[in-house]
Design an enzyme around this catalytic site. Structure first.
Site, mmCIF file in Angstrom:
data_model
loop_
_atom_site.group_PDB
_atom_site.id
_atom_site.type_symbol
_atom_site.label_atom_id
_atom_site.label_comp_id
_atom_site.label_asym_id
_atom_site.label_seq_id
_atom_site.Cartn_x
_atom_site.Cartn_y
_atom_site.Cartn_z
ATOM 1 N N SER A 186 18.398 -2.075 -43.347
ATOM 2 C CA SER A 186 19.742 -2.655 -43.519
ATOM 3 C C SER A 186 20.214 -3.277 -42.213
ATOM 4 O O SER A 186 19.582 -3.121 -41.164
ATOM 5 C CB SER A 186 20.739 -1.576 -43.970
ATOM 6 O OG SER A 186 21.010 -0.687 -42.901
ATOM 7 N N SER A 197 23.055 -2.612 -40.499
ATOM 8 C CA SER A 197 24.134 -1.870 -39.848
ATOM 9 C C SER A 197 23.979 -1.782 -38.330
ATOM 10 O O SER A 197 24.941 -1.468 -37.632
ATOM 11 C CB SER A 197 24.231 -0.456 -40.430
ATOM 12 O OG SER A 197 23.111 0.323 -40.056
ATOM 13 N N LYS A 200 21.639 5.215 -36.386
ATOM 14 C CA LYS A 200 22.935 4.788 -35.839
ATOM 15 C C LYS A 200 22.934 5.078 -34.332
ATOM 16 O O LYS A 200 22.010 5.686 -33.796
ATOM 17 C CB LYS A 200 24.101 5.550 -36.487
ATOM 18 C CG LYS A 200 24.162 5.489 -38.002
ATOM 19 C CD LYS A 200 24.538 4.128 -38.542
ATOM 20 C CE LYS A 200 24.590 4.126 -40.065
ATOM 21 N NZ LYS A 200 24.825 2.763 -40.615
ATOM 22 N N SER A 223 28.955 -1.166 -41.430
ATOM 23 C CA SER A 223 28.205 0.072 -41.224
ATOM 24 C C SER A 223 28.961 1.247 -41.832
ATOM 25 O O SER A 223 30.115 1.498 -41.480
ATOM 26 C CB SER A 223 27.977 0.322 -39.729
ATOM 27 O OG SER A 223 27.408 1.593 -39.504
#
Length: 272
Positions: free
Chosen positions: A67, A69, A124, A229
């Site tokens: 993704s 994010s 993250k 995100s």
């Protein structure tokens, strides 16, 4: 199915067959006779599977970024390496820490198992450590009362969507990295998107943003693509037990939107 569990089972089964062959069956076979099928398709794989299992379980594990994010730091289609030793030695499959080596630091890019579905791996950036007071108000980040400095870097074009976002350099208490903000996105998380969690009471949400106290044994994480995100602002904190390791290297990039083959070797290398 968990690939680590598959490797673990294959290692055990092939290891048993290998030991039985080496220490007993091989001595009983006539000299020059061919290996039986269970040796050829079972025991012979043990010397190959075991090093892969050990390497992947205790040191380095590859992941693919699915993704956007973490744009601009990581792009969709990046294949990364994760150092599993950086945050301690953990038992395979159970993911239980048995030897403490290091702890996540603010600014680290961390891979972990999503707290609400342990089958999913997320990536993250670590923003808050246990005990920290994290505030994300009007798209400005504050840690323990200290506002993090940001330097505008112009506009940034998202490769897939062709959206133009604002790019900034942010200094997470000594760890600098790039982030994106969408001019048109609101600073708060809509109430219908919030996911209830054990420490929901530690966070206060408002129209300006969110303020949280990170509980002991947990971490507050955010994506570098701040307005695209789903992270600790939405679903809460990351328990130490969910940590997989620290991402540190892009070893390959393949994305279907890039001509002619989607491969971009310019992405290969370490990152911050």
């Amino acid at each position: 199915m968990d690939f680590a569990l598959i490797l673990f089972v294959l290692s055990i089964v092939s290891g048993i067959l290998w030991c039985y062959d080496v220490f007993r069956a091989r001595k009983q076979r006539p000299k020059g006779s061919p290996d039986p099928w269970w040796v050829e398709y079972g025991a012979s794989f043990f010397p190959v599977i075991l090093p892969i299992f050990m390497l992947r379980s205790f040191w380095i594990e590859p992941f693919r970024i699915p993704s956007g994010s973490m744009i601009p730091t990581l792009q969709v289609g990046d294949f990364i390496l994760v150092n599993k030793y950086a945050y301690g030695v953990r038992l395979p499959v159970l993911n239980k820490k048995i030897i403490a080596v290091g702890e996540p630091q603010r600014g680290d890019v961390m891979v972990f198992r999503y707290p609400h579905d342990m089958r999913q791996d997320y990536i993250k950036r670590v923003i808050g450590l246990p005990g920290d007071r994290i505030e994300y108000i009007d798209k400005r980040l504050t840690i323990n009362g200290q506002a993090l400095p940001v330097i505008p870097q112009g506009d940034y074009l998202i490769p897939r969507s062709f959206d133009v976002f604002q790019k900034f350099e942010e200094d997470v208490l000594g760890n600098k990295h790039m982030l994106l903000n969408n001019r048109d996105a609101q600073p708060f998380v809509p109430e219908q998107l919030l996911v209830p969690h054990e420490y929901s009471a530690n966070c206060t949400h408002s129209r300006q943003g969110v303020s949280c106290r990170v509980p002991e044994g947990h971490y507050f994480v955010m994506g570098d693509n701040r307005d695209q995100s789903a992270d600790s602002r939405v679903w809460g904190f990351v328990p130490d037990a969910n940590i997989v390791g620290r991402a540190f290297f892009i070893w390959f990039h393949a994305d279907q939107i890039l001509p002619p083959s989607g491969v971009d070797f310019g992405r290969v290398g370490s990152f911050h």
